[in-house]
Design a protein around this motif. Structure first.
Motif: not given
Length: 90
Positions: A82-87
């Motif tokens: 999820k964090l990677a998708r946001k970045f």
């Protein structure tokens, strides 16, 4: 019937820096295929060293790269995805 089993150092968040502790292989030409893993073990080369290797053409030893990449992807936690998708959306 072929099989490749690896024993890897346990890393909590960065499994790509894990080292190969041991393993076994049962396949035609296993001695030649396994040499890359023996070298990685004896030299202390982490998984990312094998994954970043570029093969000039498809070889049987290329299966190490595929196997180790899948192992690392398996360790990625849902919150990390999820964090990677946001970045990437930025």
């Amino acid at each position: 019937m072929a099989g490749l089993y690896l024993f890897l150092e346990k890393k909590r968040y960065n499994s790509s820096s894990a080292k190969i502790l041991g393993g076994s292989i049962m396949a035609p030409g296993a001695g030649e295929i396994f040499q890359e893993l023996v070298l990685a073990n004896s030299a202390g080369i982490p998984l990312k060293g094998i994954i970043k290797k570029i093969y000039p053409y498809p070889t049987a030893a290329n299966m190490h790269k595929i196997l180790l990449r899948n192992r690392i992807l398996k360790d990625i936690k849902p919150w990390m995805k999820k964090l990677a998708r946001k970045f990437y959306r930025l």
